[in-house]
Design a protein around this motif. Structure first.
Motif, PDB file in Angstrom:
ATOM      1  N   ASP A 162       1.177  -2.032   5.643  1.00  0.00           N
ATOM      2  CA  ASP A 162      -0.231  -1.892   4.996  1.00  0.00           C
ATOM      3  C   ASP A 162       0.082  -3.119   3.984  1.00  0.00           C
ATOM      4  O   ASP A 162       0.981  -3.167   3.043  1.00  0.00           O
ATOM      5  CB  ASP A 162      -0.027  -0.520   4.202  1.00  0.00           C
TER       6      ASP A 162
ATOM      7  N   ASP B 185       2.537   7.947   6.509  1.00  0.00           N
ATOM      8  CA  ASP B 185       1.993   7.627   7.854  1.00  0.00           C
ATOM      9  C   ASP B 185       2.815   6.243   8.582  1.00  0.00           C
ATOM     10  O   ASP B 185       2.206   5.863   9.302  1.00  0.00           O
ATOM     11  CB  ASP B 185       0.514   7.289   7.651  1.00  0.00           C
TER      12      ASP B 185
ATOM     13  N   HIS C  23      -5.797  -1.079   1.025  1.00  0.00           N
ATOM     14  CA  HIS C  23      -6.100  -1.426   2.246  1.00  0.00           C
ATOM     15  C   HIS C  23      -7.206  -2.583   2.561  1.00  0.00           C
ATOM     16  O   HIS C  23      -8.039  -2.753   1.863  1.00  0.00           O
ATOM     17  CB  HIS C  23      -6.399  -0.120   3.231  1.00  0.00           C
TER      18      HIS C  23
ATOM     19  N   HIS D  88      -5.076   0.733  12.250  1.00  0.00           N
ATOM     20  CA  HIS D  88      -5.037   1.349  10.991  1.00  0.00           C
ATOM     21  C   HIS D  88      -6.286   2.104  10.760  1.00  0.00           C
ATOM     22  O   HIS D  88      -6.759   2.009   9.677  1.00  0.00           O
ATOM     23  CB  HIS D  88      -4.559   1.286   9.968  1.00  0.00           C
TER      24      HIS D  88
END
Ligand SMILES: [Zn+2]
Ligand SMILES: [Zn+2]
Length: 421
Positions: A246, A130, A293, A315
């Motif tokens: 991230d 991603d 995350h 996100h």
């Protein structure tokens, strides 16, 4: 003045007439607050004096200005509304950088109508799909879309992580994956853009310089997101932009992004939303949003500790029902300015502040022109084997020759149809 316009509609024709008499300028209503701050007139035939959206390709970037366009703000779960991570950063000195190339971002990037020779620098924080899934397509579509320069990629490696997990290895395998496509295009099209320049930076370094050219410095700090993940801090013209990629909250980010002009940080769902919307189990949901995350509370706390001039949360699936939940959790811990990113959100950043708008992309974009004269290397062209060409039906020679005859007549050329080069 806008109040007067609204009033005129509500009170009917009599009030409109009275208003026209008041303005005394033939029905044009002076409007204060046009983009340059000067008074402009609304007119039934001229362009409107104020646009609250950004039409790509219509605004000059000022020498001291930075423009950031969200080309992907979402998740690994594909959706039409949000591609996975990607932000285009354009600087007033002419430099453009792509931070992350998650799946689905390429069409959004193309919809901005920027010649590909201007967007030749891709920076990867880590190698999750991603955040880099559209890189192979972006690379391989260069020739058909008039890229004439090499593609430059910076990505993480080193730092004690297995070399075969690094960016150099990944790019090497990418080239091998597309060997048939690149090989069979030789001699047919300008393939100069197939040159890939890969720079691996040591992701474990704190403030290591990843890039330094033309007055722009990009540094990396480690992220807490498995290993071999980093965040970027771009410095130019006395301004700082930070991009988390991230990461969990970490001391490097908190120390080095304090007070930056623009802070783009991940902000994923709450555990409850992760269960409800993604179908995650209780354990999966908690694990994902607290150990891999940054959930909205983590985001809020990190922003409260760093207090950037302007923050962007990305996100997560940003919808009418999810946004209030995410916002509430952030606002409980942080009261500064935050934009909750959607694809095509665009920011103009100067030392004086940040302007947030939505871009209106061209949904029917065609390739932008080549900025250099085309060059096809004919030294070692690919040739389709005779066994395949044997399938060509001779009955089509007639109409093909006719296409060539018409074309040559129109363009003053002398091309001859030949499958065998
Ligand atoms: Zn990731
Ligand atoms: Zn991600």
């Amino acid at each position: 003045m806008r109040f007067r316009i609204a009033l005129s509609f509500s009170l009917g024709a009599l009030a409109v007439l009275a208003l026209l008499a008041l303005t005394g300028n033939g029905g044009l209503i002076p409007f204060v607050g046009a983009e340059d701050g000067e008074e402009a007139d609304w007119s039934p035939t001229k362009p409107y004096p104020r646009q609250n959206v950004y039409y790509p390709g219509t605004e000059e970037l000022k020498p001291d200005e930075m423009r950031v366009t969200a080309c992907g703000t979402g998740m690994p779960m594909p959706r039409l509304k949000q591609a996975a991570a990607s932000f285009l950063i354009e600087l007033g000195n002419g430099d453009k950088f792509i931070f992350a190339m998650g799946t689905g971002c390429m069409e959004r990037l193309y919809a901005l109508g920027i010649p590909l020779d201007f967007i030749d620098k891709v920076f990867l924080t880590h190698l999750h799909m991603d955040h880099m899934g559209d890189l192979p397509a972006f690379y391989i579509y260069g020739p058909q879309n008039n890229r004439s320069v090499p593609l430059r990629v910076w990505g993480p490696g080193g730092g004690g992580t297995r070399p075969e997990w690094g960016t150099k290895a990944a790019m090497d395998h990418m080239l091998k994956t597309w060997a048939w496509m690149t090989g069979t295009l030789a001699g047919t099209i300008d393939t100069r853009s197939f040159v890939l320049e890969v720079t691996e930076y040591d992701w474990s370094k704190v403030n290591g310089v990843v890039y330094e050219e033309n007055g722009v410095v990009i540094r990396s700090i480690p992220a807490i997101h498995m290993e071999q993940s980093a965040s970027f801090i771009l410095e130019w013209n006395g301004m700082k932009l930070a991009f988390s990629g991230d990461t969990l909250p970490n001391k490097w980010w908190i120390e080095h992004t304090k007070g930056v002009d623009f802070s783009i940080h991940e902000c994923i769902f709450t555990p409850d939303l992760a269960m409800e919307k993604w179908g995650f189990s209780k354990a999966e949901a908690l694990n994902a949003v607290t150990t891999v995350h940054a959930n909205p509370s983590f985001f809020g706390k990190v922003m409260a500790m760093t207090r950037p001039k302007h923050a962007v949360a990305y996100h997560f699936q940003n919808d009418a029902d999810t946004l209030p939940i995410v916002m509430d959790a952030v606002k409980a811990l942080y009261d500064g300015p935050v934009d909750y990113a959607q694809d095509f959100m665009v920011w103009n950043i100067t030392k004086d502040g940040v302007r947030t708008r939505m871009a209106v992309p061209n949904r029917e974009m065609y390739p932008t022109p080549s900025l250099r004269e085309k060059k096809v290397d004919k030294s070692n062209p690919y040739q389709t084997p005779d066994s395949v060409l044997a399938g060509w039906p001779e009955e089509l020679n007639g109409i093909t020759n006719e296409i060539y005859r018409e074309f040559n007549e129109e363009h003053g050329t002398n091309f001859k149809f030949q499958l065998k080069k």
